[in-house]
Motif scaffolding. Structure first.
Motif, PDB file in Angstrom:
ATOM      1  N   UNK A  88       0.819  -1.206   0.000  1.00 37.66           N
ATOM      2  CA  UNK A  88       0.000   0.000   0.000  1.00 37.66           C
ATOM      3  C   UNK A  88       0.858   1.263   0.000  1.00 37.66           C
ATOM      4  N   UNK A  89       0.644   2.105  -1.019  1.00 35.21           N
ATOM      5  CA  UNK A  89       1.347   3.371  -1.109  1.00 35.21           C
ATOM      6  C   UNK A  89       2.719   3.292  -1.753  1.00 35.21           C
ATOM      7  N   UNK A  90       3.274   2.095  -1.867  1.00 41.77           N
ATOM      8  CA  UNK A  90       4.630   1.931  -2.411  1.00 41.77           C
ATOM      9  C   UNK A  90       4.644   1.223  -3.759  1.00 41.77           C
ATOM     10  N   UNK A  91       3.490   0.724  -4.203  1.00 42.42           N
ATOM     11  CA  UNK A  91       3.488  -0.087  -5.419  1.00 42.42           C
ATOM     12  C   UNK A  91       3.955   0.690  -6.638  1.00 42.42           C
ATOM     13  N   UNK A  92       3.588   1.972  -6.727  1.00 36.00           N
ATOM     14  CA  UNK A  92       3.988   2.775  -7.887  1.00 36.00           C
ATOM     15  C   UNK A  92       5.489   3.038  -7.882  1.00 36.00           C
ATOM     16  N   UNK A  93       6.037   3.311  -6.694  1.00 34.42           N
ATOM     17  CA  UNK A  93       7.474   3.569  -6.564  1.00 34.42           C
ATOM     18  C   UNK A  93       8.277   2.326  -6.948  1.00 34.42           C
ATOM     19  N   UNK A  94       7.873   1.179  -6.425  1.00 35.53           N
ATOM     20  CA  UNK A  94       8.591  -0.066  -6.703  1.00 35.53           C
ATOM     21  C   UNK A  94       8.445  -0.445  -8.168  1.00 35.53           C
ATOM     22  N   UNK A  95       7.246  -0.240  -8.718  1.00 35.23           N
ATOM     23  CA  UNK A  95       7.006  -0.530 -10.128  1.00 35.23           C
ATOM     24  C   UNK A  95       7.933   0.310 -11.009  1.00 35.23           C
TER      25      UNK A  95
END
Length: 312
Positions: free
Chosen positions: A277-284
């Motif tokens: 949650x909240x980090x998926x875009x950064x990791x992607x």
């Protein structure tokens, strides 16, 4: 030897697709497979344009949106059979692509990218504003597709339809690449001037491959609309176009199997990261950066070249 390898690979793909629904009982994973297959078919067409012919398109989701809305508007407002609506949407995209390809493909580099981007944005604006037909930003419900009296209402129905489309699309793409048409596309990618010198009609081939890739997108837009049961302008937005281009680049430009791998990875990866949650875009984004740094030609071409060097 090469043809034998191609047929073996195609047969392996078909066998995997046949076995998959019997191995996977979870509805979530079956839905994911369907979405991967639909994206793979769109990316196949886009890779023929971008990877093999070397012509960029940043508005390809516009054709996806036209196909999707044709399958919603024509049956809902005009009483068309869904299959006829799908064909009409593909024909409209083919005509539009053929009409605009000549002026657009006179441009090069960033100017070509901006022109195709403008096309996608224009389609998206029309879909949002013509609310009487399209339902505006809220979208429109898509009626059930029927084939030979059978209503395609379950995930398994749609899986077999999309799997068949995928096998046919891969077979057609492989044959096209090995044909004189495919060799002309590769020559065009290498040098337009040299292509003209050896007698390649550059304009005709650009128009033809742009039209073909638009038809791929339109058909899958219609299929996706019927599968989801609802279509909104997000089908044709800029970020969807970027996502499709990214699938081409990550899997490998000018690679049919790279198209499939890129579509599979970038369709499944956001689902795998959804729990962060909240980090998926950064990791992607970080994963995509790593791909571009260490596999700049895409996964399949890079790995293929490394294996070739080891054998030498």
């Amino acid at each position: 030897m090469r043809k034998t390898t191609t047929w073996i690979s195609l047969l392996a793909l078909a066998l995997c697709l046949i076995v998959a629904p019997f191995v996977i009982s979870n509805a979530f994973y079956l839905d994911l497979l369907i979405r991967i297959a639909m994206n793979a078919i769109i990316v196949l067409g886009l890779n023929l344009l971008v990877g093999f012919a070397g012509q960029i398109s940043l508005g390809h989701a516009g054709f996806l949106g036209i196909g999707a809305y044709a399958s919603a508007i024509l049956p809902t407002h005009f009483g068309w059979h869904p299959l006829l609506a799908l064909i009409a949407g593909a024909a409209l995209c083919a005509a539009l692509a053929a009409l605009i390809a000549r002026p657009i493909f006179r441009l090069k580099g960033q100017y070509l990218a901006m022109a195709t981007l403008g096309l996608g944005i224009l389609v998206n604006i029309v879909l949002r504003n013509e609310s009487q037909l399209t339902g505006g930003p809220d979208g429109i419900v898509v009626p059930t597709m029927e084939l030979f009296g059978l209503a395609l209402s379950t995930d398994r129905h749609w899986y077999w339809v999309v799997a068949a489309f995928l096998v046919v699309s891969v077979w057609a793409s492989l044959n096209l690449i090995d044909s004189p048409f495919g060799r002309a596309l590769r020559a065009l990618h290498g040098s337009e001037v040299a292509s003209r010198v050896v007698g390649v009609n550059v304009v005709r081939y650009k128009v033809a491959i742009f039209t073909l890739s638009a038809v791929f997108a339109s058909i899958m837009g219609s299929v996706a609309a019927h599968y989801v049961g609802m279509v909104t302008p997000s089908f044709a937005d800029f970020f969807h176009s970027v996502e499709l281009i990214t699938m081409v680049v990550v899997g490998g430009m000018a690679s049919v199997w790279g198209s499939l791998l890129g579509a599979a990875l970038l369709t499944a990866l956001p689902q795998a990261l959804a729990t962060l949650e909240g980090w998926e875009t950064v990791i992607f984004g970080a994963i995509l950066m790593m791909f571009m740094i260490f596999l700049p030609k895409g996964i399949v071409p890079t790995l293929a070249s490394k294996f070739a060097k080891k054998e030498d």
